[in-house]
Design an enzyme around this catalytic site. Structure first.
Site, mmCIF file in Angstrom:
data_model
loop_
_atom_site.group_PDB
_atom_site.id
_atom_site.type_symbol
_atom_site.label_atom_id
_atom_site.label_comp_id
_atom_site.label_asym_id
_atom_site.label_seq_id
_atom_site.Cartn_x
_atom_site.Cartn_y
_atom_site.Cartn_z
ATOM 1 N N GLU A 161 0.849 -1.189 0.000
ATOM 2 C CA GLU A 161 0.000 0.000 0.000
ATOM 3 C C GLU A 161 0.887 1.243 0.000
ATOM 4 O O GLU A 161 1.830 1.319 0.795
ATOM 5 C CB GLU A 161 -0.920 0.025 1.220
ATOM 6 C CG GLU A 161 -1.945 1.152 1.137
ATOM 7 C CD GLU A 161 -2.940 1.140 2.297
ATOM 8 O OE1 GLU A 161 -3.803 2.024 2.321
ATOM 9 O OE2 GLU A 161 -2.858 0.259 3.168
ATOM 10 N N ALA A 176 1.696 -0.011 10.713
ATOM 11 C CA ALA A 176 1.311 -1.402 10.465
ATOM 12 C C ALA A 176 0.522 -1.444 9.173
ATOM 13 O O ALA A 176 0.118 -0.423 8.623
ATOM 14 C CB ALA A 176 0.481 -1.956 11.622
ATOM 15 N N MET A 177 0.272 -2.677 8.678
ATOM 16 C CA MET A 177 -0.431 -2.866 7.412
ATOM 17 C C MET A 177 -1.385 -4.040 7.541
ATOM 18 O O MET A 177 -1.002 -5.123 7.981
ATOM 19 C CB MET A 177 0.586 -3.103 6.289
ATOM 20 C CG MET A 177 -0.037 -3.279 4.918
ATOM 21 S SD MET A 177 -0.981 -1.825 4.420
ATOM 22 C CE MET A 177 -2.257 -2.605 3.442
ATOM 23 N N GLU A 178 -2.632 -3.815 7.099
ATOM 24 C CA GLU A 178 -3.734 -4.736 7.346
ATOM 25 C C GLU A 178 -3.876 -5.850 6.324
ATOM 26 O O GLU A 178 -4.978 -6.381 6.140
ATOM 27 C CB GLU A 178 -5.051 -3.950 7.398
ATOM 28 C CG GLU A 178 -5.531 -3.378 6.054
ATOM 29 C CD GLU A 178 -5.081 -1.958 5.762
ATOM 30 O OE1 GLU A 178 -5.688 -1.294 4.911
ATOM 31 O OE2 GLU A 178 -4.102 -1.517 6.415
ATOM 32 N N ASN A 179 -2.824 -6.253 5.650
ATOM 33 C CA ASN A 179 -2.922 -7.301 4.639
ATOM 34 C C ASN A 179 -3.804 -8.454 5.119
ATOM 35 O O ASN A 179 -3.671 -8.919 6.245
ATOM 36 C CB ASN A 179 -1.528 -7.855 4.317
ATOM 37 C CG ASN A 179 -0.497 -6.771 4.182
ATOM 38 O OD1 ASN A 179 -0.566 -5.931 3.300
ATOM 39 N ND2 ASN A 179 0.465 -6.769 5.092
ATOM 40 N N HIS A 214 -6.822 -1.696 15.345
ATOM 41 C CA HIS A 214 -7.069 -0.978 14.083
ATOM 42 C C HIS A 214 -6.834 -1.887 12.886
ATOM 43 O O HIS A 214 -7.687 -1.978 11.985
ATOM 44 C CB HIS A 214 -6.151 0.239 14.014
ATOM 45 C CG HIS A 214 -6.286 1.035 12.760
ATOM 46 N ND1 HIS A 214 -7.102 2.143 12.667
ATOM 47 C CD2 HIS A 214 -5.719 0.895 11.524
ATOM 48 C CE1 HIS A 214 -7.029 2.640 11.447
ATOM 49 N NE2 HIS A 214 -6.192 1.894 10.736
ATOM 50 N N GLU A 215 -5.699 -2.557 12.877
ATOM 51 C CA GLU A 215 -5.393 -3.393 11.713
ATOM 52 C C GLU A 215 -6.330 -4.597 11.633
ATOM 53 O O GLU A 215 -6.736 -5.000 10.543
ATOM 54 C CB GLU A 215 -3.929 -3.848 11.757
ATOM 55 C CG GLU A 215 -2.915 -2.721 11.829
ATOM 56 C CD GLU A 215 -3.077 -1.671 10.748
ATOM 57 O OE1 GLU A 215 -3.499 -2.006 9.629
ATOM 58 O OE2 GLU A 215 -2.801 -0.489 11.036
ATOM 59 N N GLU A 256 -9.830 4.207 6.223
ATOM 60 C CA GLU A 256 -8.993 4.641 7.345
ATOM 61 C C GLU A 256 -9.779 5.442 8.384
ATOM 62 O O GLU A 256 -9.669 5.190 9.581
ATOM 63 C CB GLU A 256 -7.798 5.444 6.837
ATOM 64 C CG GLU A 256 -6.821 4.642 5.994
ATOM 65 C CD GLU A 256 -6.223 3.452 6.721
ATOM 66 O OE1 GLU A 256 -6.369 3.350 7.962
ATOM 67 O OE2 GLU A 256 -5.613 2.599 6.043
#
Length: 883
Positions: free
Chosen positions: A127, A268-271, A303-304, A326
């Protein structure tokens, strides 16, 4: 590195892609210096698209090795290729499989986008537009595809092979290599693709969903650090349960993995099914993490995870809709944290963050609507406006239609749009339909930049027993927006009587009032409350029901009445903050601050002594507005040294008048026994550490803080004491000894050392510029690691007003030089650093000239990344005031 200026992308130019990719099969043959990726893209033409339309696939610094269609090699005449793009013409009408073989170099990828290697661990970040650094693709969020991924690597280097979805196959290969195959059955955009491969430890657990499915949970860390992920695991399980109970959202795969890495541009990243985290937001124990760190771990893990539904199952049609995932998910994580901790305290903390980060953005040269209409570099729009203001809009929506209708709207949104890429209009339509509300004026919050200002005047007529409230809304011009439209602003309120209870009224004229909320829709609105038997004090924008700046005609006595007695905790904090700022603002304009007001100083002591208030709430009430807060309120001709002097004068006055109260609290709030990161224990530590600073300021010597540091059994207390020593007694032996002791204890722990860098970078005074330059040569500092850069350079520029704005310009020069050094490696990080110049027009004219010179030194350089050039040009061109 791309050094083009970047094309402007406009919302009105959006068009669906001519082609779709319903299935994507990937093979990764991992090697540090060179990794090979084979992509089988199952492509079909969108119905109605002409046969002559070419297929344009995105790329970024790619090396094409081979290209096949339906298994047949394509001749060079059949396509055009550059490292940035692959174009194919004369395509078949029926669906086909395009096989693309590319090569990338993970080890030398310092941008930390696409596939890169961090401490021997292969990792991806896709992203917003990182997938195009892996293979040529329709790298846009409205292309949803089902992914199957095969990963091959040397077992000795990477015994762990992870990707999205569920593991369906694994085995051994020749030459000491092995493989794993992962399949994600849920269609997703390319930005949610993830891969991790390396030698990692796993903390394992499980969660049973409300329907009875058992989900395997895993958090992967560097070996030896897995025990520090225990709190993150606990937060994950609480998040999963909360989302089922509050939003009806159940997890949908058989496994959920998190990986913590040390080199990461984001938080962080929500993959899907494989969240990748900056290890700062996973690793936490009492010895290395503060209470604030524990709270951040809890919030960001939540959140993620919450993105699984608000972001993954339902995603954005295009990047202009970024706030759709978001802002909504920030609202959800704020609500989670409020339920897990103390709601009023969390709400005040969230609003303080909004005012510190988003308000300056909304009033400065980088202002943009929550849903932008154009962008040059999308990475520069992961902003406080999109996240924090976007969250506040969702909160306002709930206030407008009520909690029951809001939940019905969320349910309808999930039902209608599961598996789709949607827009803000789709989101709002679900709530309008569920509640029967007209949200057309409210929708302007998404489309218009700037922080609204609401001016409030009150009057009382004892003869008619009528209380009048006159409200007027306005929004100042922002870059590219000079004419502003009227917003629908929900203002929660109360009419506070002498005892703190809300007084009753029998009717209201002049506008709509529902559920103790005034609906301000016109430019000027006069509300008349009838049947009010005595003059009340107006408490307005309770709970921060709207993200606006409010100016009232309340005098100090009325504000102190609210601060001491209002039934709304947020309003109490806001009223006290207004009292403090009313003294701080004029005294920050003077060469020497004047005398403090005795009633104001006495009120702080009474609040400190009020045992009916939670310690965490008292700690917030006793914390003075920061120098940045004061500067933001001043808005123009800010002189940071004068701001610092005024704040120190007020703090010393409060400390001197209440020293006995603070000394008693310092003793009473001592915690003993095993460390607990819960809200109650954290509140006691917070209050004790606030009083430590007051007492140190009053006593004028470092002994108390030094003893506090040496006896600390947790990082919260240790770091609070270290901050007092370095910031108040920086030249003392006690401060030097504490810094040396801290480095000896934590020198091998990068996250703990970030605090060591940060505390020195934020020490007030122009001398800190030289300190930061020296620390940049420290063996534990590295410009290639975003966490180190944020801890030292970003902290210096964003949280040290007197040093960054040094009157000789050396602070500006230091930041400009660092930005240019970082840009060649990591454009995203360089652009983020450059946002610290957004306030340059708010300082005095001498500093403005020096800041402009530093900005020009960046702008004049050839080969700037599009990310950095975009920020610098907008910062120099835009008008606005900001603190």
């Amino acid at each position: 590195m791309r050094t083009d200026s970047g094309q402007v992308v406009r919302l009105e130019d959006y068009a669906p892609s001519d082609y779709l990719i319903p299935r994507t099969n990937l093979v990764f043959r991992l090697g540090g210096e060179r990794s090979i990726i084979i992509a089988d893209l199952h492509i079909e033409r969108r119905p109605g698209v002409e046969d002559s339309m070419p297929l344009h696939l995105h790329g970024d610094e790619l090396e094409l090795l081979a290209l096949r269609m339906n298994g047949e090699e394509l001749s060079h005449a059949a396509y055009e290729v550059t490292p940035q793009q692959l174009v194919l013409k004369d395509l078949p009408a029926e669906p086909f499989v395009l096989t693309i073989e590319t090569a990338v170099a993970p080890t030398t990828n310092e941008k930390l986008m696409g596939l890169y290697r961090s401490k021997g661990v292969y990792c991806t970040q896709c992203e917003a537009e990182g997938f195009r650094r892996i293979t040529y693709y329709l790298d846009r969020p409205d292309i949803l595809s089902v992914y199957t991924v095969r990963i091959e690597a040397l077992r000795a280097q990477a015994p762990i092979l992870l990707s999205n979805g569920d593991l369906i196959e694994q085995g051994e290969l020749d030459g000491g290599r092995h493989f794993a195959v992962w399949h994600d059955p849920f269609p997703k955009p390319s930005y949610l693709f993830a891969l991790v491969a390396g030698d990692l430890a796993r903390l394992s657990d499980s969660f049973t969903t409300r329907s009875g499915r058992v989900v395997d949970l895993g958090i992967y860390t560097e070996r030896g650090k897995e025990k520090r992920a225990a709190y993150a695991m606990d937060a994950l399980k609480r998040s999963m349960k909360w989302d089922e109970e509050v939003f009806g959202c159940e997890y949908d795969l058989g496994i959920f993995n998190i990986v913590a890495v040390s080199d990461f541009n984001l938080g962080a990243m929500e993959n899907k099914g494989l969240n990748i985290f900056n290890d700062k937001y996973i690793l936490a124990d009492s010895d290395t993490a503060t209470d604030a760190d524990f709270a951040n771990v809890e919030a960001i893990v939540a959140h993620e995870y919450f993105h699984n539904w608000t972001g993954n199952r339902i995603t954005c049609r295009d990047w202009f809709q970024l706030c759709l995932k978001e802002g909504l998910t920030v609202f959800r994580d704020h609500e989670f944290s409020a339920d897990q901790r103390e709601r009023t305290v969390r709400r005040i903390a969230d609003v303080k963050g909004l005012k510190a980060q988003q308000f300056p953005e909304d009033q400065g040269p980088l202002a943009h609507p929550v849903r932008p209409r154009r962008y040059r570099e999308i990475n520069n729009f992961y902003t406080a406006t999109v996240y924090q203001k976007g969250s506040e809009i969702v909160r306002m929506l709930r206030t407008l239609i009520g909690a029951e209708n809001f939940r019905a709207g969320m349910d309808l949104y999930f039902k209608r749009h599961d598996g789709q890429a949607v827009t803000i209009e789709d989101f709002l339509r679900a709530f309008a339909d569920a509640s029967g509300s007209d949200l057309s004026q409210f929708a302007l919050w998404y489309h218009q930049a700037g922080t609204p200002h609401v001016d409030v005047k009150t009057d009382y007529d004892p003869d008619s027993q009528q209380f009048t409230v006159e409200l007027e809304q306005a929004v100042a011009p922002t870059p590219s927006e000079t004419r502003k439209r009227l917003l629908h602003i929900p203002l929660e309120f109360g009419l506070v009587g002498p005892d703190g209870d809300d007084v009753e009224y029998c009717s209201v004229e002049g506008g709509t009032v529902q559920r103790n909320v005034i609906h301000l829709k016109r430019r000027r609105q006069i509300m008349r409350f009838n049947g009010v038997k005595s003059r009340p004090v107006l408490s307005i924008n309770r709970g921060f029901s709207a993200p606006v700046m409010v100016t009232t005609d309340l005098d100090e006595a009325e504000l102190l009445h609210l601060a001491m007695r209002d039934s709304d905790g947020f309003a109490r904090w806001q009223a006290l903050n207004d009292v403090l700022l009313a003294w701080l603002k004029p005294n920050s304009r003077r060469r020497a601050p004047g005398t403090t007001n005795k009633d104001m100083v006495r009120a702080l002591g009474l609040i400190a002594n009020d045992a009916s208030l939670a310690p965490s709430f008292r700690a917030l009430l006793l914390s003075l507005p920061t120098e940045s807060d004061i500067s933001r309120e001043l808005a123009t001709d800010v002189r940071p040294d004068a701001v610092f002097a005024a704040r120190e004068k007020l703090l010393a006055s409060i400390a001197g008048a209440n020293v006995e109260t603070f000394a008693a609290l310092y003793t009473d709030m001592t915690t003993s026994g095993r460390f607990r990161p819960d809200a109650a224990s954290a509140g006691k530590r917070a209050l004790r550490n606030v009083t430590l600073d007051y007492l140190a300021a009053h006593e004028g010597k470092p002994e108390r803080a030094s003893e506090h540091f040496n006896s600390a059994t947790n990082m919260t207390d240790r770091f609070a004491a270290l901050t007092v020593l370095v910031h108040r007694f920086g030249a003392s032996d006690a401060a030097r000894d504490a810094l040396a002791a801290y480095e000896r204890k934590f020198g091998s722990d990068p996250l703990a050392m970030d605090k060591w860098f940060q505390v020195q970078a934020t020490a007030p005074g122009a001398q800190t510029v030289d300190t930061v330059r020296t620390l940049m040569r420290h063996p534990h500092f590295a410009l290639t690691n975003p966490n180190r850069v944020r801890a030292l350079i970003f902290a210096f520029a964003s949280a040290n007003q007197t040093a960054f704005h040094a009157d000789d310009g050396t602070g500006y020069d230091l930041l400009a030089e660092t930005i240019l050094r970082v840009d060649g490696r990591n454009p995203q990080l360089a652009a983020k650093l450059a946002t610290n110049f957004r306030s340059w027009r708010s300082v005095d004219t001498n500093r403005q000239a020096l800041a402009r010179k530093a900005l020009l030194s960046i702008a004049s350089q050839k080969g700037l990344s599009p990310d950095l050039r975009d920020i610098v040009e907008r910062t120099m061109a835009g008008q606005g005031q900001v603190g």
